[in-house]
Design a protein around this motif. Structure first.
Motif, short mmCIF file in Angstrom:
data_model
loop_
_atom_site.label_atom_id
_atom_site.label_comp_id
_atom_site.label_asym_id
_atom_site.label_seq_id
_atom_site.Cartn_x
_atom_site.Cartn_y
_atom_site.Cartn_z
N ASN A 94 -10.82 -4.87 -4.36
CA ASN A 94 -11.03 -3.60 -3.70
C ASN A 94 -10.36 -2.48 -4.47
N GLY B 294 -9.06 0.30 -3.08
CA GLY B 294 -7.89 0.78 -2.36
C GLY B 294 -7.96 2.21 -1.86
N TYR C 256 0.69 3.42 1.08
CA TYR C 256 -0.30 4.40 1.56
C TYR C 256 0.17 5.83 1.28
N HIS D 17 -5.08 6.82 -0.39
CA HIS D 17 -5.19 5.49 -0.99
C HIS D 17 -4.01 4.62 -0.57
N CYS D 18 -4.20 3.32 -0.75
CA CYS D 18 -3.14 2.37 -0.44
C CYS D 18 -3.31 1.18 -1.36
N ASN D 19 -2.42 0.22 -1.23
CA ASN D 19 -2.55 -1.03 -1.98
C ASN D 19 -3.24 -2.04 -1.06
N PRO D 20 -4.52 -2.32 -1.32
CA PRO D 20 -5.26 -3.18 -0.38
C PRO D 20 -4.73 -4.60 -0.33
N THR E 162 -2.29 3.49 -9.50
CA THR E 162 -1.58 2.88 -8.37
C THR E 162 -0.09 3.19 -8.46
N ILE F 144 -10.93 -1.13 4.14
CA ILE F 144 -9.62 -0.48 3.99
C ILE F 144 -9.62 0.83 4.77
#
Lengths: 377, 466, 95
Positions: A51, A53, A95, A161-164, A260, A340
């Motif tokens: 993904n 993210g 996030y 965004h985030c770290n999926p 990221t 997500i």
């Protein structure tokens, strides 16, 4: 029943331990429901692991205002959702509500993007997306040196965004804390509806619950028929490139480039009709790399360390399907891409509705019967 | 951009690849050999031509000089050599992408032979990330390529033929080392008895090993046997080494520490290609599933040498020849009967050179603590992930390396899981009560070596035209 | 940890952390860093710890170096050329 299952049975069995299934299960467990989550093993075809993210609002829901509002609702819930998960589990999910960019290379792309943004706004004014020229873009992202073709971008402050991967880890940790049972290596092989209860057959024994949520990604169609749930689906491959760690320059995620928290760049993402083949190809990777380098020429010198191919979980119109079985009440299905982005609303509104026993009027628009009704002229 | 399609593209210029290329040329196949080193030879015959030219080869031993013949035959065979080229992706249809460090090219083969050799088994001990801790193989490469010799403060810790071979090599070169900490826990007499037939048939190799030991004794090299729990200590680099033997902890100053616990097949490429792999309990590693000619279950992909199964240089050479026969037969260049006729004597040679393998695998099996390290030991050097973090992920429900990777970043660094993969599999298997085969391995994705993004982009246009 | 190699007549002059170093022909950039006596060749972008070459055969990626101003090169896989400039790689690379 095998070890690891619960005496006295479960209120819910959730079939699918990816981000969609785990988010719903987390919401149910938070509401005091006794939940079992059935998952595959290590080699699962898992969209959550391939993904990009993004918590992404702009561009979502074209042709379905209910989905647009649903997306915006989830984005609004995300900050509190992230905080709740992190404080509960201690797992940081990285996030950031940083806004989001769709880069435009050349005036033709810029005009086309402007038109698209207007067209979406006309359907539902929930986006807050603005077209920004290059100078404004440079002010927004002062650390990045854009290539000469970049004329501007669309910018939506509601994106993030985030770290999926860590999101899934946090969800699994949260399930355990709430007493839900996560059962890996237990893919559902068959579901039976008997005397108002659901019995799911797995290699680790059968699991029984009063109600059932089917959120098994591309595993859904094989299981849905038996309990009279719709499962209209199509597969689409997306390839993503991931680079080595670099010093941070790009705090705002974009449609095809995201840096990221680790410093790696993700570059994506293709849309290919290649069935369930999740391999990666030099041709597609090359095209994605070439576009990313036109946006940020310095990317040309950094090292690609991995490519991924993942299979998107899509319905025929790309919008989610949520439905309850008519013949087997208490069985629900959730099929969607954007697991997500929608995680926050799945853990809140969707879990609330399912926990309460009915999807209700807000979610009516997401029923799969929309595919059977001829479109109005 | 593609060079003409070759009948056979060989990846790797060690004994298997060199022998395969020469044999395939003899059978009339067109051959390309892609090798990451500037000169052919692989790790075992690394820089053999240079060493010979500089008059150092003889001191490195007759086994090493054997490689000269292979390399010379290869140069004369008419194969196309892509030296200093790293293959980073193999697509279906025999499409091999390789970079020379500046630009990438496509080299197409009707058959592709993966002959990328072995890598040293990771040796996760406390302090193994400290500067000054290296593998024995690394020190040997420095010796073979440029004649570098460890100083007198350097310890060797580990087990396996290479530790003795290398120590003897250093002594022969006039060097001194602090000593050898022998971690082998197989008991020599019992193990030899169990493999008596192999020991007898492999007497040449046994004699060589005894020769190393005699040379080390003559040079008065300190050798400690029955060693466990080796640790590297120091601030900013290794300064002392600590170990346990006979139930006693001991410590000594160290200017360096060289580790070795045997080698395992380099399976990165075959795993990325998608070949089926099996756990080899005797050698404690995964290896690709092949037939007797090295054919894998993936169309057009063959394997030869130590990347298929650890057998040593001479076995690898034979396996290379067998793979060439297999490739030629599958292309219809020779008949199956001809292939089998030619294979007979080669297989007899494999059996002779491989006679001692079972004994070696048994005697030098890595200690449990090295396969399944304690919680505080670093497993993934790139991402700084300890064994404890892997167990923690297992307790969250991770059933294999891929979910562990996504929950911890273990295996996501530049080495792409080469240094941690075996340990992650073994640690999970122990934690979950599963077999390594059930736990599985990291799913390997291209590129096989980190690649400049610009190089990939440059291929987009060329590929678009196809 | 290595003895100083005998001076070869055809030694290659390179620069390691700004200092001139003569190394045998055929040496890798990582070998040059070792000959120059660098205590470490990079710091981990994750933990900040000092690291140095471990495997010398392209497997471990501990010898990532900045060579002729380009970061993230595997020092053990690059053969020295006259005038090559070799520097340590500190943490995550610059773009």
């Amino acid at each position: 029943m095998n070890a690891g299952t619960r005496a006295g049975g479960y209120d819910f069995v959730v079939v699918g331990g990816g981000v969609v299934g785990s988010s719903i299960a987390f919401g149910l467990a938070e509401r005091g429901r006794r939940v079992a989550v059935l998952d595959e093993g290590d080699r699962a075809q898992r969209a959550a692991r391939t993904n990009f993210g993004l918590v992404w609002v702009q561009s979502k829901g074209d042709g379905m205002p209910a989905y647009m509002r649903w997306t915006r609702r989830s984005a609004d819930l995300w900050p509190a959702f992230a905080q709740r998960l992190e404080s509960l589990t201690g797992v940081g999910i990285e996030y950031r509500k940083a806004g989001g960019l769709v880069y435009c290379l050349g005036p033709v792309e810029f005009d086309a993007r402007r038109e698209k943004v207007e067209q979406l706004r006309a359907q539902a004014d929930i986006y807050g997306t603005e077209m920004i020229e290059r100078a404004a873009l440079e002010r927004l992202v002062p650390g990045a040196r854009f290539g000469p073709d970049v004329v501007g971008a669309s910018h939506c402050p509601n994106d993030g965004h985030c770290n999926p991967l860590l999101l899934l880890k946090a969800l699994h940790a949260a399930l355990a804390i709430h007493g839900a049972h996560y059962l890996p290596d237990a893919p559902a092989r068959n579901i039976v509806h008997r005397e108002g209860r659901f019995v799911v057959d797995t290699p680790r024994g059968s699991i029984e619950a009063g109600r059932l949520v089917l959120a098994a990604g591309h595993g859904t169609p094989a299981l849905a028929d038996a309990i009279d749930l719709p499962a209209p689906m199509k597969a689409e491959r997306g390839q993503i490139l991931v680079t080595e760690r670099c010093r941070p320059i790009l705090p705002i995620p974009g449609s095809g480039i995201r840096q990221t928290q680790d410093g790696t760049f993700l570059i994506g993402s293709s849309k290919e009709k290649t069935g369930f083949d999740d391999s990666t190809t030099v041709a597609v990777g090359g095209r994605m790399a070439a576009r990313a380098i036109r946006i940020l020429p310095e990317l040309g010198g950094i090292r690609l360390t991995r490519t991924w191919g993942g299979i998107r979980v899509l319905t025929p119109d790309n919008h989610p399907v949520y439905a309850e079985s008519a013949r087997c009440p208490g069985a629900f299905v959730a099929i969607c891409h954007s697991g997500i982005t929608l995680a926050a609303v799945h853990a809140a509104d969707l879990a609330e509705a399912i926990s309460g026993g009915a999807l209700g009027p807000t979610l009516e628009a997401f029923h799969a019967r929309r595919f059977h009704v001829p479109k109005a002229a | 951009m593609s060079d003409r399609p070759f009948d056979l593209v060989v990846i790797g210029g060690g004994p298997a690849g060199l022998a395969a290329a020469s044999q395939a040329r003899q059978l009339g196949l067109s051959v390309a050999l892609v090798d990451e080193q500037p000169a052919p030879g692989g790790q075992i015959y690394r820089a053999v031509e240079r060493a010979e030219a500089e008059g150092r080869a003889t001191a490195l031993g007759e086994d090493y000089r054997h490689g000269l013949g292979l390399v010379r035959a290869f140069h004369e065979c008419g194969a196309t050599l892509f030296a200093s080229h790293q293959a980073w992706q193999v697509e279906p249809g025999g499409r091999v992408f390789a970079t020379d460090g500046k630009a990438s090219r496509l080299i197409e083969g009707r058959r592709v032979l993966v002959a990328v050799g072995a890598i040293e088994r990771p040796v996760p001990i406390r302090g193994w990330t400290l500067p000054g801790v290296m593998s024995v193989g690394a020190a040997q490469i420095l010796h073979k390529t440029i004649g570098l010799v460890p100083d007198a403060g350097v310890w060797i810790a580990g087990s396996g033929p290479l530790t003795l071979h290398f120590a003897a090599e250093i002594v022969a070169a006039g060097g001194r080392i602090a000593g050898i900490l022998d971690t082998a826990h197989g008991r020599l007499p019992e193990t030899a008895l169990r493999h008596l037939g192999g020991v007898v048939r492999g007497w040449r190799y046994v004699a060589r090993g005894l020769g190393y030991l005699a040379r080390l004794r003559m040079a008065d090299v300190r050798r400690v046997s029955g060693v466990e729990n080796v640790e590297a200590l120091g601030e900013g680099r290794v300064e002392r080494v600590r170990w346990r033997s006979g139930g006693q902890w001991q410590e000594a100053p160290a200017s360096g520490l060289l580790l070795h616990e045997g080698v395992v097949p380099n399976t990165h490429m075959t795993m990325a290609i998608g070949c089926a792999h099996d756990w080899d309990e005797a050698q404690k590693c995964f290896r690709p599933r092949t037939d007797r000619f090295g054919m894998t279950d993936v169309e057009a992909i063959l394997v030869a040498g130590d990347c298929g199964s650890i057998g040593g240089a001479r076995v690898a050479e034979c396996r290379g020849r067998l793979a060439a026969l297999g490739a030629a037969a599958s292309l219809g260049v020779i008949s199956a009967a001809e292939r089998d006729r030619l294979a007979g004597p080669v297989e007899a040679e494999v059996s002779a050179h491989g006679a001692l393998r079972g004994f070696l695998d048994d005697l030098y099996a890595p200690a449990a603590e090295l396969c399944v390290p304690p919680d505080d030991v670093m497993v993934c050097r790139c991402e700084g992930i300890t064994a404890g973090r892997i167990r923690e992920a297992a307790s969250l429900g991770c059933r294999g390396p891929n979910q562990v990777k996504s929950f911890t970043r273990c295996g996501m660094g530049p080495c792409q899981g080469r240094m941690c993969g075996p340990t992650v599999t073994a640690t999970l298997a122990a934690a979950l009560g599963m077999t390594p085969q059930e736990v599985g391995a990291f799913r390997i994705r291209p590129p096989l070596k980190p690649l400049r993004l610009g190089e990939l982009a440059a291929l987009a246009d060329a590929e678009a035209g196809e | 940890m290595f003895r100083k190699p005998p001076e070869a007549p055809d030694a290659v002059l390179v620069e390691v952390e700004g200092r001139p170093v003569r190394v045998p022909p055929g040496a890798s950039a990582a070998a040059a860093a070792l000959i120059a006596g660098l205590a470490s060749t990079r710091t981990s972008p994750v933990t900040g710890e000092p690291r140095a070459p471990y495997c010398m055969m392209g497997v471990c990626f501990e010898c990532l170096l900045v060579i002729d101003d380009e970061p993230s090169q595997q020092g053990c896989m690059v053969t020295v050329r006259p005038g090559m400039r070799i520097r340590r790689q500190e943490g995550a690379r610059e773009l």
